[in-house]
Structures are given as structure tokens and as C-alpha cells.
Design an enzyme around this catalytic site. Structure first.
Site, PDB file in Angstrom:
ATOM      1  N   HIS A  36       0.864  -1.191   0.000  1.00 53.08           N
ATOM      2  CA  HIS A  36       0.000   0.000   0.000  1.00 53.08           C
ATOM      3  C   HIS A  36       0.897   1.237   0.000  1.00 53.08           C
ATOM      4  O   HIS A  36       1.885   1.280   0.726  1.00 53.08           O
ATOM      5  CB  HIS A  36      -0.872  -0.034   1.256  1.00 53.08           C
ATOM      6  CG  HIS A  36      -1.995   0.954   1.256  1.00 53.08           C
ATOM      7  ND1 HIS A  36      -1.789   2.312   1.334  1.00 53.08           N
ATOM      8  CD2 HIS A  36      -3.334   0.774   1.187  1.00 53.08           C
ATOM      9  CE1 HIS A  36      -2.961   2.927   1.311  1.00 53.08           C
ATOM     10  NE2 HIS A  36      -3.920   2.014   1.227  1.00 53.08           N
ATOM     11  N   ARG A  72      -6.868  10.335   0.377  1.00 53.67           N
ATOM     12  CA  ARG A  72      -6.753  10.834  -1.007  1.00 53.67           C
ATOM     13  C   ARG A  72      -8.128  10.957  -1.656  1.00 53.67           C
ATOM     14  O   ARG A  72      -8.375  11.861  -2.445  1.00 53.67           O
ATOM     15  CB  ARG A  72      -5.831   9.916  -1.814  1.00 53.67           C
ATOM     16  CG  ARG A  72      -4.359  10.135  -1.469  1.00 53.67           C
ATOM     17  CD  ARG A  72      -3.461   9.073  -2.069  1.00 53.67           C
ATOM     18  NE  ARG A  72      -3.514   7.840  -1.309  1.00 53.67           N
ATOM     19  CZ  ARG A  72      -3.453   6.624  -1.827  1.00 53.67           C
ATOM     20  NH1 ARG A  72      -3.339   6.480  -3.132  1.00 53.67           N
ATOM     21  NH2 ARG A  72      -3.505   5.558  -1.057  1.00 53.67           N
TER      22      ARG A  72
END
Ligand SMILES: Cc1cc2nc3c(=O)[nH]c(=O)nc-3n(C[C@H](O)[C@H](O)[C@H](O)COP(=O)(O)OP(=O)(O)OC[C@H]3O[C@@H](n4cnc5c(N)ncnc54)[C@H](O)[C@@H]3O)c2cc1C
Length: 558
Positions: free
Chosen positions: A188, A208
């Protein structure tokens, strides 16, 4: 631990969404080595499973008109993740546990399974021990569903919990079931990197999704620098468009920060390697900048990302509403796992089923965020139903008593070696394995390094066979770790061997010595079985031809 949400094409926030778009997104994200049947079933059935969770009491965040709210996530064309702030996994567990209690399901808490038994070529039972008392339990079973999660603890930097030691994958493999595509490990892009004690803890992609941006030490949004060809039509080419997307503008394309995880992780690695990283070897993730756009930014961030706010405040003394976070890649998820039939979830060993992260197929070479929680409920249900049917239709199978005795003896060996002068504790062996896997089979791989890792695994296996533990059997974490070691070594070897065999780069698997995708490698899965000599045998097994109607769906969504 799951934070960001559960993916399902409910089309509550964007009515252009449907199962076909979700299917195409999942296949594109997985770079077309997915089990397409699983990708189809998952996309079709996820909305019903989310509604079922709601009916059982899950309190998802709502849209203004009272429907289940959905948020943006990497690789998903439309806002698709149903969520409860950034604590979605907790709500799912709460709901499912409540439901199970109401159904009167027997739960054997804190019982660790150590061995699976077979008889006449099918599953026959399992040996476990209860951690509280340290007593063994023998289960005679007509069918077993494994749902033991992932393998992240085979690496030193990981978002995964201490129990992600690859138990299910190793148990299945040693019982005779096949593993598939173990090379596909997801790193990740955004884990915490500072202070060292919290390194690896996840920073959800939801940051995000809510407008957070990635910058290097020059303040540059480097994700605009490299946009893969197959995502170019869907990706914003300027910051303004990217912002509008995160605020729900249907005409805007998604910002490059929301490209797939494999790509974002490699871009971060590049920035760091080329000297543009943050002080502690990562990059900056900034959500505080949205105060330039939203009048109530601070309240908005705390409401949408409460766990992230507290995580950084308490662990790093950073207020994410005013300052950027430092982040870097962390081992997060394994796409490979136990090979299963797409419809029934039965492994290649009759009576043994697998669902969730320990099973392989749905995510291909790279998983989209949110697709794991939906994987669990879609294929958990299917595995349960098919296992129940298998059990109803099969007679009882017997465990061979000598095999159960041998498994108990093996489990107690670390105590016998406990006091011996040559015995070593399990933690040092575990740590050496984690550091080696991170260095040699991590985010960027080469053949010589992986060969060194395989030699290292052989040496660590010899050390693991000598580890000793002290104390008694009640809640003894040293003993538990000594027993975990075998599983961690099995999955580490499978990952390294499969990664050596796949001589290309695809999704989560990136090879510096074969940096390109090879179309020929899109036609097979790498399957691992235990050979007659006890060693790992690898085979390239062709991926079945996709039906024309599904191919058409993919074409239409390009
Ligand atoms: C920090 C974090 C955030 C995430 N956020 C998201 C997200 O927002 N959306 C999303 O889709 N995915 C997310 N994921 C991924 C997702 O949470 C996992 O893939 C998923 O929870 C795995 O579920 P599972 O049921 O397969 O395994 P788990 O939920 O991990 O359950 C495995 C269970 O098996 C038990 N077990 C293990 N070994 C044994 C054994 N030998 N004997 C008996 N029991 C055993 C464990 O104790 C555990 O209870 C996240 C993952 C992490 C780590």
C-alpha cells in the site's frame, strides 16, 4: 482494522455506476489475471450483500437524501465505497457478530487451528488449541471454510495485525490443496513512516479520496509525472480537475493520486530513490491544503477521517488538519492464496473451502481498495452455502488417530527444547525472516535477490526447527510464535518461488530485471502444490477463456 469502506455498485452517489463498470474496474486493476468468474459474481452480488449488512444493523454514513453514502477510492471509476467514517471494518464485525449471536452460532473463541486432516482424498477435521488454557481440541468435520486472512507479518514493514502469519494458506497447502499467484503481494502506498515504532501503520486511501494530495520535498505533485497509458483517459491532467472530481463533479476525471496502489507505491519509491523524499524516507500526504477550498475544512477532515486524525495526533503529534503527513509504502494485502472454484469457493481439496484474503482469484495482480470487504461478504456467503451443502451430501470422514497424536507431539516440541542450550527463541527467527523478505522479495524484486531469499529460508527453517520456549501453555505468545513460524516460512517460500517464476512485472509484482508486462504471462496463473518429496512444485496453469459477453463489457468500459 479496515477503514476506507466496502465497494459495491449501489449507484447512490453516481447513477452511472453498475455491476459492469465495477467488473471492468476490478479486471483492469487486477491486470486481467483475475478469476473473471469471481470478478463477475463479486460485482453483481456486492450491492445485495451491503444492503443485507444494513438490514442486519450496519449504520453506514448517509447521503443528504438518506441513502448509503459512497466515497471515491483508487481505481474505482465512480464513488463506490459504502463507509462508516474511516471505521468501516469495525462496524462490519459488530454487525456480523451480533447477527451470529442472534442465530445461535457456536463460537470457539481464541482457538488457533494448527493442522488439517484428510481422509480418502477429502477433508476430515482439524486440530486446534485454545490459547486461554493451552488445551488441544480435535474437530471432526465434513467441511471446513478457511477465512484466516493474509500474510503481511512475513515482512518487516506492514499494516497487518500480528496474526497475519499465513496460517490458512499454509494449512491448506500442507493438507494437499493448491495455492495460486502467491507472488502478488500488495504494498500500500501510504503507511506511516515516523516515528519508527509506528512504521507501517496504514493511512487510509480515504485521505486521497477526500482530496489529499501527494507531494515530494520540492512541493511538487509528482503523481502527474507518470500516468499509465491504460488509465490516461480516466485521469485528470490538471490539479483543478482532480479537485473537482473529489468534490463530486461528474464531468471531472479522478486525480492521479487515486491511480492503483501498485503504481502509486512505485512512484513514491522513485521519488525517495531519486532524492526527493521527505526527511524520514517517504513523501508528504497533505489533506490540510483543502482549507484553501473549503470554509469548514478542519471540521470536515475530522468528521470524514476521525481515525486518521487521532492516529497522527496520538502517535506522531501531528495535526493533519494543519500539517502534511509523512508516508511510504507498507505491506498490506496478498492477492494470491488458496486456489478456489469461482462459484463454490471449494479449494482443490474436496471439503476444504476458503474465503476472503486467504483465497486467491478475485483481485488478480492487484486489489482495488474496498474490494476486500465486499469479497468477504460475497464469497463468505457462497463458501458457507456450498460448504453446508457439501457437508449435507457427504458421510463423516475419520481422522487417523496416529496423525492427530503426531500433530500434538509436534506442537509441544518447542517446550521440550525450551531449556536446551542450543535452543533459540522464536522472535529472533521471525524478525530475521521479516527483514529478509522486506529486503529481498519486497516492492522491487530481482532474480539474484530472490534466490538469496530462498537460501535464507532454508537456513531459517533449520533455526525454526530448533526454537525453544519457556513457561506454561496458558496464553503463551512465545509458543504461539514458535508455531506460527512454520506457516510464515511456508508462505514466504511460496511468494519467493512464484515471484521468481513470473518473469515480468504486473500489478503488485515488480521485477527490476523484467520491468515490462509480458502479454504471454497474462494467460496463466502460477499454481503451487506440495510434491511427493515434500517440496514445492510450481505449474503454469492456463486461465480459462473469458466468455464473449464479459469481454464485451470490458471493451465497452475502456
Ligand atoms: C489497516 C487495514 C485497513 C484496511 N482497510 C480496508 C478497507 O477500507 N476496505 C477493504 O476492502 N479492505 C481493507 N483492508 C483489507 C481487509 O480489511 C482485509 O483483507 C480483510 O479484513 C480480510 O478479512 P478476512 O475475513 O479474510 O480475514 P480477517 O478479517 O483478518 O480474519 C482472519 C481471522 O482468522 C483468525 N485466524 C488466523 N489464523 C488462524 C488460525 N490458525 N486458527 C484460527 N483462527 C485463525 C484471525 O484471528 C482472524 O480473526 C484493510 C486492511 C488493513 C490491515
Amino acid at each position: 482494522m479496515a477503514e476506507g469502506g466496502i465497494a459495491a455498485a449501489l449507484a447512490n452517489v453516481d447513477d452511472r455506476d453498475n455491476w459492469q463498470v465495477h467488473f471492468a474496474d476490478t479486471m483492469r486493476g487486477g491486470q486481467y489475471v483475475n478469476n473473471w468468474r469471481m470478478a463477475e459474481l463479486h460485482a453483481r452480488e456486492a450491492p445485495d450483500r451491503v444492503r443485507e449488512l444494513e438490514a442486519w444493523g450496519a449504520l453506514f454514513d448517509r447521503t443528504a437524501d438518506g441513502r448509503i453514502l459512497q466515497r471515491n477510492f483508487g481505481g474505482h471509476k465512480y464513488p463506490r465505497l459504502a463507509h462508516v467514517g474511516d471505521r468501516t471494518g469495525l462496524e462490519m464485525i459488530r454487525t456480523l457478530q451480533d447477527h451470529a449471536v442472534h442465530l445461535g452460532i457456536d463460537v470457539h473463541m481464541e482457538c488457533t487451528v494448527l493442522r488439517l486432516f484428510t481422509s480418502g482424498g477429502r477433508i476430515a477435521g482439524a486440530l486446534g488449541y485454545d490459547r486461554e488454557r493451552g488445551r488441544f481440541r480435535l474437530y471432526r468435520s465434513k467441511a471446513i471454510v478457511l477465512a484466516t486472512g493474509g500474510v503481511g507479518r512475513a515482512f518487516s514493514i506492514t499494516s497487518n495485525s500480528w496474526e497475519y502469519t499465513g496460517d490458512g494458506q499454509a494449512l491448506a497447502y500442507h493438507a494437499g490443496a493448491a495455492l495460486q499467484d502467491m507472488e502478488f503481494v500488495q504494498f500500500h502506498p501510504t503507511g506511516m513512516i515516523w516515528p519508527p515504532s509506528v512504521r507501517g501503520i496504514l493511512v487510509t486511501e480515504g485521505v486521497r479520496g477526500e482530496g489529499g494530495v501527494l507531494r515530494n520535498n520540492q512541493g511538487r505533485r509528482f503523481m502527474f509525472d507518470e500516468i499509465p497509458e491504460n488509465y490516461r483517459p480516466q485521469t485528470a491532467d490538471n490539479e483543478e480537475e482532480g479537485w473537482r472530481y473529489t468534490q463530486g463533479d461528474k464531468d471531472a476525471r479522478r486525480p492521479p493520486e487515486l491511480l492503483t496502489r501498485d503504481h502509486v507505491a512505485r512512484c513514491i519509491r522513485r521519488e525517495v530513490a531519486e532524492g526527493r523524499g521527505s526527511p524520514h524516507g517517504g513523501v508528504f500526504l497533505d489533506i490540510s491544503w483543502i482549507k484553501e477550498r473549503l470554509p469548514n475544512a478542519r471540521e470536515h477532515i475530522i468528521r470524514k477521517l476521525p481515525s486518521m486524525y487521532h492516529q497522527f495526533k496520538q502517535l506522531a503529534d501531528i495535526d493533519i488538519t494543519t500539517a502534511p503527513m509523512e508516508v511510504g509504502p507498507t505491506t498490506h494485502y496478498i492477492m494470491g492464496g488458496i486456489r478456489v472454484d469461482g462459484d463454490s469457493q471449494m479449494s482443490t481439496l474436496p471439503g476444504l473451502f476458503a474465503a476472503g484474503e486467504c483465497a486467491a482469484g478475485l483481485h488478480g495482480a492487484n486489489r482495488l481498495g474496498g474490494n476486500s470487504l465486499s469479497d468477504l461478504v460475497v464469497f463468505g456467503k457462497r463458501a458457507g452455502e456450498h460448504a453446508a451443502r457439501f457437508a449435507r451430501e457427504s458421510g463423516a470422514a475419520d481422522i487417523v488417530p496416529a496423525e492427530a497424536d503426531e500433530a500434538v507431539r509436534y506442537a509441544l516440541e518447542p517446550f521440550e527444547r525450551g531449556a536446551a542450550a542450543h535452543a533459540e527463541g522464536p522472535y529472533q527467527v521471525q524478525q530475521d525472516l521479516q527483514v529478509m523478505m522486506q529486503d529481498l522479495v519486497g516492492i522491487v524484486r530481482t532474480a539474484p535477490e530472490m534466490e538469496r531469499a530462498l537460501e535464507g529460508i532454508t537456513r531459517l527453517r533449520e533455526r525454526a526447527a530448533r526454537v525453544g520456549v519457556a513457561g506454561n501453555r496458558e496464553y503463551n505468545p512465545g509458543w504461539h510464535t514458535a508455531l506460527d513460524l512454520g506457516n510464515q516460512l511456508t508462505v514466504s517460500e511460496a511468494i519467493a518461488r512464484a515471484a521468481l517464476e513470473r518473469r515480468e512485472s504486473r500489478g503488485g509484482h515488480f521485477r527490476d530485471d523484467c520491468p515490462d508486462k509480458d502479454p504471454a504471462c497474462a494467460r496463466f496463473n502460477i499454481v503451487i502444490r506440495k510434491g511427493a518429496d515434500g517440496g514445492m512444485q510450481l505449474a503454469r496453469e492456463p486461465i480459462p477463456e473469458m466468455p464473449a459477453e464479459l469481454r464485451r463489457v470490458i471493451e465497452e468500459q475502456k
